[in-house]
Design a protein around this motif. Sequence first.
Motif, short mmCIF file in Angstrom:
data_model
loop_
_atom_site.label_atom_id
_atom_site.label_comp_id
_atom_site.label_asym_id
_atom_site.label_seq_id
_atom_site.Cartn_x
_atom_site.Cartn_y
_atom_site.Cartn_z
N ALA A 445 1.03 -1.24 -0.18
CA ALA A 445 0.10 -0.09 -0.01
C ALA A 445 0.93 1.34 0.01
N GLU A 446 0.41 2.36 -0.74
CA GLU A 446 1.13 3.60 -0.60
C GLU A 446 0.13 4.66 -0.73
N MET A 447 0.26 5.81 -0.14
CA MET A 447 -0.76 6.82 -0.06
C MET A 447 0.21 8.28 -0.30
N GLU A 448 -0.65 9.02 -1.09
CA GLU A 448 -0.08 10.43 -1.32
C GLU A 448 -1.10 11.52 -0.95
N GLY A 449 -1.00 12.53 -0.20
CA GLY A 449 -1.68 13.47 0.31
C GLY A 449 -2.20 13.19 1.70
N VAL A 450 -2.51 14.17 2.22
CA VAL A 450 -2.99 14.28 3.58
C VAL A 450 -4.60 14.53 3.72
N SER A 451 -5.31 14.75 2.71
CA SER A 451 -6.49 15.39 2.89
C SER A 451 -7.56 14.49 3.32
N GLN A 452 -8.59 14.98 4.02
CA GLN A 452 -9.68 14.06 4.67
C GLN A 452 -10.67 13.91 3.68
N LEU A 453 -11.18 12.38 3.22
CA LEU A 453 -12.10 12.34 2.49
C LEU A 453 -13.34 12.49 2.70
N PRO A 454 -14.33 12.90 2.06
CA PRO A 454 -15.71 13.19 2.43
C PRO A 454 -16.20 11.76 2.40
N SER A 455 -17.28 11.47 3.41
CA SER A 455 -17.81 10.33 3.67
C SER A 455 -18.41 9.47 2.37
N GLN A 456 -19.13 10.34 1.44
CA GLN A 456 -19.72 9.72 0.26
C GLN A 456 -18.62 8.97 -0.65
N ALA A 457 -17.36 9.86 -0.86
CA ALA A 457 -16.34 9.49 -1.66
C ALA A 457 -15.61 8.38 -0.97
N ARG A 491 -9.47 15.89 -6.18
CA ARG A 491 -9.88 14.90 -6.58
C ARG A 491 -9.26 13.55 -5.84
N ALA A 492 -9.89 12.42 -5.50
CA ALA A 492 -9.03 11.33 -4.89
C ALA A 492 -9.02 10.34 -6.05
N VAL A 493 -7.82 9.78 -6.13
CA VAL A 493 -7.61 8.59 -7.27
C VAL A 493 -7.21 7.29 -6.42
N LEU A 494 -7.78 6.20 -6.47
CA LEU A 494 -7.51 4.85 -5.91
C LEU A 494 -7.06 3.77 -7.22
N ARG A 495 -5.99 3.46 -7.15
CA ARG A 495 -5.34 2.58 -8.25
C ARG A 495 -5.18 1.11 -7.51
N ASN A 539 -0.98 -9.82 -18.89
CA ASN A 539 -0.31 -8.78 -18.39
C ASN A 539 -0.92 -8.12 -17.16
N GLY A 540 -1.76 -8.76 -16.32
CA GLY A 540 -2.33 -8.27 -15.08
C GLY A 540 -3.51 -7.28 -15.27
N THR A 541 -4.00 -6.87 -14.27
CA THR A 541 -5.28 -5.60 -14.42
C THR A 541 -4.88 -4.42 -13.50
N VAL A 542 -5.48 -3.27 -13.99
CA VAL A 542 -5.32 -2.31 -13.39
C VAL A 542 -6.64 -1.75 -13.22
N VAL A 543 -7.05 -1.32 -11.98
CA VAL A 543 -8.46 -0.61 -11.86
C VAL A 543 -8.06 0.79 -11.17
N GLU A 544 -8.44 1.85 -11.83
CA GLU A 544 -8.12 3.18 -11.38
C GLU A 544 -9.65 4.04 -11.20
N ALA A 545 -9.93 4.31 -10.17
CA ALA A 545 -11.11 4.99 -9.72
C ALA A 545 -10.74 6.54 -9.41
N VAL A 546 -11.60 7.31 -9.80
CA VAL A 546 -11.28 8.85 -9.48
C VAL A 546 -12.40 9.61 -9.29
N ILE A 547 -12.58 10.18 -8.14
CA ILE A 547 -13.69 10.77 -7.68
C ILE A 547 -13.47 12.27 -7.33
#
Length: 554
Positions: A445-457, A491-495, A539-547
């Motif tokens: 796991a790796e994280m970038e940024g320290v912003s608090q996520l809204p509950s819906q996101a 925005r928040a990006v989960l990969r 070649n594997g799978t990449v899932v990327e969600a942008v909110i």
Amino acid sequence: MNNSARMQELITLKTIAETLNHSSTLQPMLQNVLGQLLDLTGLTTGWIFLMDASHEYEFVADRNLPPALTYRDKQPMKCGSCWCVDKYWGGRLHNAVNILNCKRLEDAEEQRTADTGGITHHATVPLRSAERSYGLMNVAAPGKNHFTDSELALLQSVALQIGGALERIRLFEAEQRRARLFSKAGEFGGELAKMAAGSGTRLCLVADRVTRLIGETFPDWPVAALFEPEEGGYALRSLYAGSGLSREGISADGLLLPLLMRGAASSRPVRASAAELAELRRAAGGNGTRLKAAFAAAVPSWCQQPAVLVVACSGKEEEAAQVDAVVIEAVAEHITVTLERVKLEEQQRLLTRLEERNRLARDLHDSVSQLLFSLSLTAKGVEGMLVGENDGPAAAAVRDMRQLSQTALQEMRSLIKQLRPAGLEAGLLAALQEYGAMLRLEIHAEMEGVSQLPSQAEDTLWRIGQEALNNVVKHAGTGAADIRLRLLPDRAVLRIEDQGRGGAAERPSTEGAHYGLANMRHRAELLGGSCTIVSSAGNGTVVEAVIPLNGFSR
């Protein structure tokens, strides 16, 4: 002064006072008073200009103008400047004075446009009430090039009477405007409450509706714009100008930025400067000439900074400044209260959904999960008895039964975990790591940024991450996955990436893979975001969600 002249002055003042007291409409009143003044004083020609602080004047009344001033529908009186107007705007005209000659007539003589009727000079009288100035009255007669002190004193007395009547009409019109605008504000509040139902708490979902509703409800406000904070500045979300919506034609980074910053920082509407008003006039196009004042008011945006509502008003400048600002504040409060109510309703819906999920999780744990656990233990016991006596087909069937019950129990625990996620209190990334460990995956796991996520996101990304990790276990053929969460200002990006067999798009629909992938995309799109899946065989799978994060309650 002889008694006859004194009596004539008193008659003049009495007659004009009666006319003013019985009049309530501005232009007919000024026209009648000007005519009476000329008749009672023996003068022949006069005209009145009403002025405002923006150095604009309106030609409102006249009598017996010479042909030099009446050609082209009295065009010489409606444009340009002259010595008396310049003195008025320069603050050098306080009492009735002689003007040596009339620049408008002088220009007409030089251009030889028409006959001046023998008029070369006029007296100029400022129209005042207490400390307020309203404009100018000019009177003249052929061959008259000087006015006596007594004549100027009489003209000054009449001008003060007219100024008092103008103040009375101004106050009456201001109260009428106030009553009309507050009535419209009540209509606006009711329509806004209906409109906001079902729009959610994201300001961008209601921006067009809010500005259109303002423009359609308040004809005196030709321009309404809504700006939302974005990356340290502001972005135009919606502009209603005249009769249509637009998201272009006005920049939040130019002349309007100081107005937006002042509006966001103030608890009351702030007034636009002359340069800022000119920018709004340009954006309004053909409706810009109607704009006399503009105000900016803060409204909630669910970001660290409030959004800003900018409204431009038509009508007389001072009246708009005194009346419209109060109503604009009420409109901003309507928007604030409505969005707060919608926010509370959405939070209630979230709590209701959470309670229902918890109830289902408890029911599944107390009933089906316990039954599966009992079935697994019973099958294990029977298997032990059969193996000791006869390791035949019956023992093999019971062994399969035990394995199926254990698999079903594991799936049930996973389902309960999804319904009632424990660990989001520690953050989304920690919860996904824990969930991956429960699935026996090795998680990096790796994280970038320290912003608090809204509950819906956060909830949406949690569900997308669960589905992606489940797919790794079921289809990737690998025991490891990489998770990266980027928290950016907007925005928040989960990969989630694995190095497995890939080929997600080619799997048969009977496996349920297509439903899972579509469900991830749908969850992201509900919040205005996106979810992309890149997967090819081997070649594997990449899932990327942008909110996007702008406009969410935190």
